[in-house]
Design a protein around this motif. Structure first.
Motif, PDB file in Angstrom:
ATOM      1  N   CYS A  44       2.270   0.698  -9.142  1.00 47.35           N
ATOM      2  CA  CYS A  44       2.595   2.086  -8.864  1.00 47.35           C
ATOM      3  C   CYS A  44       2.310   2.345  -7.397  1.00 47.35           C
ATOM      4  O   CYS A  44       1.149   2.365  -6.977  1.00 47.35           O
ATOM      5  CB  CYS A  44       1.776   3.021  -9.751  1.00 47.35           C
ATOM      6  N   ALA A  45       3.363   2.514  -6.622  1.00 45.37           N
ATOM      7  CA  ALA A  45       3.235   2.768  -5.195  1.00 45.37           C
ATOM      8  C   ALA A  45       3.260   4.267  -4.932  1.00 45.37           C
ATOM      9  O   ALA A  45       4.168   4.964  -5.390  1.00 45.37           O
ATOM     10  CB  ALA A  45       4.361   2.081  -4.427  1.00 45.37           C
ATOM     11  N   ALA A  46       2.273   4.741  -4.201  1.00 48.81           N
ATOM     12  CA  ALA A  46       2.151   6.158  -3.892  1.00 48.81           C
ATOM     13  C   ALA A  46       2.539   6.421  -2.444  1.00 48.81           C
ATOM     14  O   ALA A  46       2.242   5.627  -1.550  1.00 48.81           O
ATOM     15  CB  ALA A  46       0.732   6.649  -4.150  1.00 48.81           C
ATOM     16  N   SER A  47       3.188   7.540  -2.224  1.00 52.58           N
ATOM     17  CA  SER A  47       3.542   7.959  -0.881  1.00 52.58           C
ATOM     18  C   SER A  47       3.396   9.473  -0.773  1.00 52.58           C
ATOM     19  O   SER A  47       3.195  10.162  -1.768  1.00 52.58           O
ATOM     20  CB  SER A  47       4.968   7.534  -0.515  1.00 52.58           C
ATOM     21  N   ASN A  99      -2.094   1.923  -1.018  1.00 54.46           N
ATOM     22  CA  ASN A  99      -1.776   3.094  -1.833  1.00 54.46           C
ATOM     23  C   ASN A  99      -1.073   2.693  -3.125  1.00 54.46           C
ATOM     24  O   ASN A  99      -0.061   3.284  -3.521  1.00 54.46           O
ATOM     25  CB  ASN A  99      -0.911   4.088  -1.049  1.00 54.46           C
ATOM     26  N   THR A 100      -1.624   1.701  -3.772  1.00 56.18           N
ATOM     27  CA  THR A 100      -1.003   1.142  -4.962  1.00 56.18           C
ATOM     28  C   THR A 100      -2.039   0.963  -6.069  1.00 56.18           C
ATOM     29  O   THR A 100      -3.162   0.526  -5.809  1.00 56.18           O
ATOM     30  CB  THR A 100      -0.337  -0.203  -4.656  1.00 56.18           C
ATOM     31  N   VAL A 101      -1.644   1.304  -7.276  1.00 59.63           N
ATOM     32  CA  VAL A 101      -2.465   1.063  -8.449  1.00 59.63           C
ATOM     33  C   VAL A 101      -1.708   0.100  -9.362  1.00 59.63           C
ATOM     34  O   VAL A 101      -0.477   0.140  -9.436  1.00 59.63           O
ATOM     35  CB  VAL A 101      -2.823   2.381  -9.177  1.00 59.63           C
ATOM     36  N   TYR A 102      -2.444  -0.766 -10.040  1.00 63.89           N
ATOM     37  CA  TYR A 102      -1.845  -1.800 -10.866  1.00 63.89           C
ATOM     38  C   TYR A 102      -2.319  -1.684 -12.305  1.00 63.89           C
ATOM     39  O   TYR A 102      -3.400  -1.174 -12.590  1.00 63.89           O
ATOM     40  CB  TYR A 102      -2.213  -3.192 -10.343  1.00 63.89           C
ATOM     41  N   LEU A 103      -1.493  -2.188 -13.185  1.00 65.19           N
ATOM     42  CA  LEU A 103      -1.888  -2.350 -14.571  1.00 65.19           C
ATOM     43  C   LEU A 103      -1.526  -3.769 -14.989  1.00 65.19           C
ATOM     44  O   LEU A 103      -0.346  -4.085 -15.166  1.00 65.19           O
ATOM     45  CB  LEU A 103      -1.198  -1.341 -15.488  1.00 65.19           C
TER      46      LEU A 103
END
Length: 118
Positions: free
Chosen positions: A22-25, A73-77
């Motif tokens: 999940c890339a956030a901007s 700025n990334t979250v992973y699962l």
């Protein structure tokens, strides 16, 4: 506003692994509390994992791992030992407080489909 874009979904066999990103901007910050939810056809959206205190739904505990790379700025699962019942659209979300309720999350991605066959 914060924009969230999920990726990494697809078709998998039972027992396989997938890693969702999940890339956030936008107005991103490490202070945001990030979580993953999923929704199967005909079902309500349900909590999967929250990164702030590494909290997991019982159905995925021991199989899924949530992590965060603030520099990107990334979250992973990370999803291991996938089961057919894991089939769903997976969403990442961001909020201002730690929570496992979707009502406490303010920003949502568009979702990525995960399909697990037996």
């Amino acid at each position: 506003q914060v924009q969230l874009v999920e990726s990494g979904g697809g078709l998998a066999q039972a027992g396989d692994s997938l890693r969702l990103s999940c890339a956030a901007s936008g107005r991103t910050s490490s202070r945001y509390h990030m979580g993953w939810f999923r929704q199967a056809p005909g079902k309500e959206r349900e909590f999967v994992a929250a990164v702030t205190w590494s909290y997991y739904a019982a159905s995925v505990k021991g199989r899924f791992t949530i992590s965060r790379d603030n520099a990107k700025n990334t979250v992973y699962l990370q999803m291991n030992s996938l089961k057919p019942e894991d089939t769903a659209v997976y969403y990442c979300a961001a909020g201002y407080s730690p929570s496992y309720s979707e009502k406490d999350y303010n920003y949502w991605g568009q979702g990525t489909q995960v399909t697990v066959s037996s």
